[in-house]
Design an enzyme around this catalytic site. Structure first.
Site, short mmCIF file in Angstrom:
data_model
loop_
_atom_site.label_atom_id
_atom_site.label_comp_id
_atom_site.label_asym_id
_atom_site.label_seq_id
_atom_site.Cartn_x
_atom_site.Cartn_y
_atom_site.Cartn_z
N ASP A 167 -31.30 9.38 -1.99
CA ASP A 167 -30.81 8.14 -2.62
C ASP A 167 -29.29 8.15 -2.84
OD1 ASP A 167 -33.54 7.25 -2.86
OD2 ASP A 167 -33.72 8.57 -4.60
N LYS B 162 -27.02 7.05 2.12
CA LYS B 162 -26.75 7.50 3.49
C LYS B 162 -26.79 6.34 4.47
CE LYS B 162 -30.15 10.43 3.20
NZ LYS B 162 -30.41 10.47 1.78
N GLY B 163 -27.73 5.40 4.22
CA GLY B 163 -27.93 4.27 5.14
C GLY B 163 -26.65 3.50 5.37
N GLY C 260 -36.91 5.82 3.55
CA GLY C 260 -36.98 4.35 3.59
C GLY C 260 -35.59 3.77 3.54
N HIS C 261 -35.29 2.81 4.41
CA HIS C 261 -34.00 2.16 4.27
C HIS C 261 -34.08 0.69 4.67
CE1 HIS C 261 -33.81 4.90 7.86
NE2 HIS C 261 -34.03 3.73 8.38
N GLN D 175 -33.44 12.21 3.42
CA GLN D 175 -33.55 13.00 2.18
C GLN D 175 -32.22 13.68 1.81
OE1 GLN D 175 -36.44 13.84 4.61
NE2 GLN D 175 -37.24 11.92 3.89
N THR E 261 -39.04 18.52 0.24
CA THR E 261 -39.75 18.03 1.41
C THR E 261 -39.89 19.22 2.38
OG1 THR E 261 -39.92 16.20 2.97
CG2 THR E 261 -37.73 17.17 2.70
N THR F 251 -37.34 2.09 -5.20
CA THR F 251 -37.50 0.89 -4.38
C THR F 251 -38.96 0.47 -4.25
OG1 THR F 251 -36.62 2.47 -2.80
CG2 THR F 251 -35.72 0.26 -2.69
N GLY G 262 -40.61 1.04 -8.52
CA GLY G 262 -39.90 0.43 -9.64
C GLY G 262 -39.69 1.40 -10.80
N ARG G 263 -40.04 2.67 -10.58
CA ARG G 263 -39.86 3.67 -11.65
C ARG G 263 -38.39 3.91 -11.95
NH1 ARG G 263 -42.71 8.90 -9.52
NH2 ARG G 263 -41.60 9.96 -11.16
N PRO G 264 -38.02 4.02 -13.24
CA PRO G 264 -36.61 4.33 -13.54
C PRO G 264 -36.25 5.72 -13.02
CG PRO G 264 -37.94 4.41 -15.55
CD PRO G 264 -38.85 3.92 -14.45
P1 IMP Z 1 -42.65 14.45 1.04
O1 IMP Z 1 -41.42 14.42 1.87
O2 IMP Z 1 -43.42 13.17 1.09
O3 IMP Z 1 -43.51 15.64 1.30
O4 IMP Z 1 -42.18 14.58 -0.50
C1 IMP Z 1 -41.61 15.79 -0.99
C2 IMP Z 1 -40.50 15.50 -1.99
O5 IMP Z 1 -39.40 14.88 -1.34
C3 IMP Z 1 -40.91 14.53 -3.11
O6 IMP Z 1 -40.25 14.93 -4.30
C4 IMP Z 1 -40.37 13.19 -2.63
O7 IMP Z 1 -40.09 12.31 -3.72
C5 IMP Z 1 -39.08 13.64 -1.96
N1 IMP Z 1 -38.65 12.70 -0.93
C6 IMP Z 1 -39.18 12.54 0.31
N2 IMP Z 1 -38.51 11.60 0.99
C7 IMP Z 1 -37.50 11.18 0.19
C8 IMP Z 1 -36.42 10.24 0.36
O8 IMP Z 1 -36.25 9.63 1.43
N3 IMP Z 1 -35.58 10.08 -0.72
C9 IMP Z 1 -35.73 10.78 -1.89
N4 IMP Z 1 -36.72 11.67 -2.07
C10 IMP Z 1 -37.59 11.87 -1.04
#
Ligand code: IMP
Length: 454
Positions: free
Chosen positions: A12, A15-16, A39-40, A227, A242, A321, A324-326
């Site tokens: 977050d 990067k996008g 997600g972007h 990430q 991740t 996104t 909606g969690r803070p």
């Molecule tokens: P996974 O990638 O779904 O296995 O999630 C593992 C960890 O990476 C979790 O804490 C997710 O919230 C975090 N995570 C995965 N993708 C993103 C991203 O694009 N942005 C921020 N956190 C991410």
């Protein structure tokens, strides 16, 4: 040449925007890790596109490559491609034959494991997309790769080996009833069709060869990291990570080009001017707290700097996104950034959200930690030790609210002086020049100091 974009914090970071900004002059945008957990949103010609797997540059007519280090969910892939086509675009997406495929049982197992951990602090808070289980199978040498989808018979053989193991795991270890996601023929039927479509559309490539020949032809390539460094499987806050390498080394292993090629290009670290974190885990410079996420924090509003956290959260729109969690809000953490800069070798920085901090009297930076009787300057290896770290702060005078669109038009010198002092401190600490400064939400709201491809 190549430009690698790396998140330097916890995801977050924006990067996008930077991929978008520099992608305009690129020919190819390649992802090297992750899957549809990223997600972007891309805005082009007044249209908004939401993508999680297809590289964002595809919306602007660039070739998008999903490298061998990615994990590909074909359902998401074709949904995104079809949506782009319905909206009049002609997406050109190439898939590494060596990339691993996310299968239905991976997603189910991701959910099961998170459920099992849900009553303890071992829950990772994954995106539930099957990312971890797919990389597990890759490392366990039982994964299904894109290349396997192209040969229906081979695919069946491989599924016959692996699916019964997954079924036994779900049923016998976790006591969960399984359905079609664990049925060899049902999975085969669906996935060999994906393979057919990949063949018909001539999408698969030997990604390393493909990218090398594009470079030989003089193309400019962006490696788009997803990430961030602190959720890198090796350099992150294990096990709250991740399962891939968002750091710059991943750009070589995840595409099939050499570290020399990645290192010859630019490696741009994306930095949010403050820090946010979704979910639990240490955050030494945290300002307030979020119940359920901040460790040992059970009363919303009780944090020492709660008002400030709330202010930054509102100004920066720091809410998840999807959920909606803070998001938890913290001051910039230099030990974290030093760790990121070392792991990836940043040649430049893009600092986002400098406008969000405008109007504060003072802005702080955690420049070192005190832990177990010593002062340290980077992030400790274990989550437990990191959780005991107390930050030492350095204070900067705040900067006023200004017309940031005007600043974006006028350039770096129009940025308020105190904000420039802050930016220069970050740059000096990380020994990397500032290439771009984000001063507002849209791509246009960017002060650009260096355009690597031009
Ligand atoms: P996974 O990638 O779904 O296995 O999630 C593992 C960890 O990476 C979790 O804490 C997710 O919230 C975090 N995570 C995965 N993708 C993103 C991203 O694009 N942005 C921020 N956190 C991410």
């Amino acid at each position: 040449m190549t430009v690698t974009i790396v998140g330097s914090q916890l995801g977050d970071e924006g990067k996008g925007r930077v991929v978008d900004l520099y992608g305009a002059a690129a020919d190819v945008v390649a992802r090297y890790q992750g899957g549809d957990n990223a997600g972007h949103t891309v805005v082009e010609g007044g249209n908004e596109y939401k993508l999680s797997l297809v590289p964002s540059g595809v919306v602007r007519g660039k070739i998008g490559v999903l490298g061998n280090g990615c994990v590909v969910n074909p359902e998401t892939l074709f949904d995104e491609i079809d949506t782009l086509r319905e909206r009049g675009l002609e997406p050109d997406v190439r898939l590494a034959r060596r990339a691993h495929v996310i299968l239905p049982y991976h997603r189910v197992l991701d959910g099961i494991e998170e459920d099992v951990k849900s009553d303890s602090d071992r829950k990772v808070g994954t995106t539930g997309r099957g990312i971890g289980p797919t990389y597990e199978d890759k490392a366990g040498r039982r994964g299904i790769r894109v290349g396997d989808l192209l040969d229906a018979e081979l695919l069946h053989e491989k599924l016959e080996y692996v699916v019964p193991q997954k079924r036994a795991l779900a049923e016998k270890v976790f006591g969960v009833e399984t359905g079609e996601a664990f049925d060899v023929d049902a999975v085969h039927e669906q996935y060999q069709r994906y393979g057919e479509r990949m063949k018909e559309e001539n999408m698969t490539v030997e990604a390393g060869d493909f990218l090398a020949s594009r470079l030989d032809d003089g193309d400019e390539i962006i490696f788009e990291g997803a990430q961030g460094t602190l959720i890198d499987i090796d350099h992150g806050n294990y096990p709250y990570v991740t399962s891939s390498n968002p750091t710059a080394g991943g750009a070589a292993t995840g595409t099939g080009l050499s570290p020399g090629i990645v290192g010859d290009g630019d490696v741009i670290g994306i930095v949010k001017a403050y820090l946010t974190r979704v979910g639990s885990g240490p955050l030494p410079t945290e300002l307030g707290g979020v119940v359920g996420d901040t460790p040992d924090y059970d009363e919303q509003g009780a944090g020492e700097n709660e008002d400030l956290a709330e202010y930054i959260r509102e100004e920066g729109g720091e809410y998840g996104t999807v959920t909606g969690r803070p998001r938890r809000v913290a001051w910039l953490d230099m030990p974290m950034l030093r760790h990121a800069a070392r792991a990836s070798g940043f040649t430049g920085l893009a600092v986002n959200h400098i406008d969000v901090l405008a109007g504060l009297d003072e802005v702080k930076v955690g420049y070192s930690y005190d832990v177990d009787g010593e002062e340290i300057f980077t992030v400790p290896a274990t989550t437990e030790r990191w959780g005991r770290c107390e930050p030492n702060f350095r204070s900067f005078d705040g900067w006023p609210e200004v017309d940031w669109s005007e600043v974006a038009d006028e350039g770096y010198d129009a940025i308020p002086e105190n904000a420039r002092t802050y930016l220069e401190y970050i740059s000096d600490e990380l020994d990397a020049p500032v290439y771009a400064v984000g001063v507002g939400p849209s791509r246009e709201d960017t002060v650009i100091l260096n355009r690597p491809f031009e």
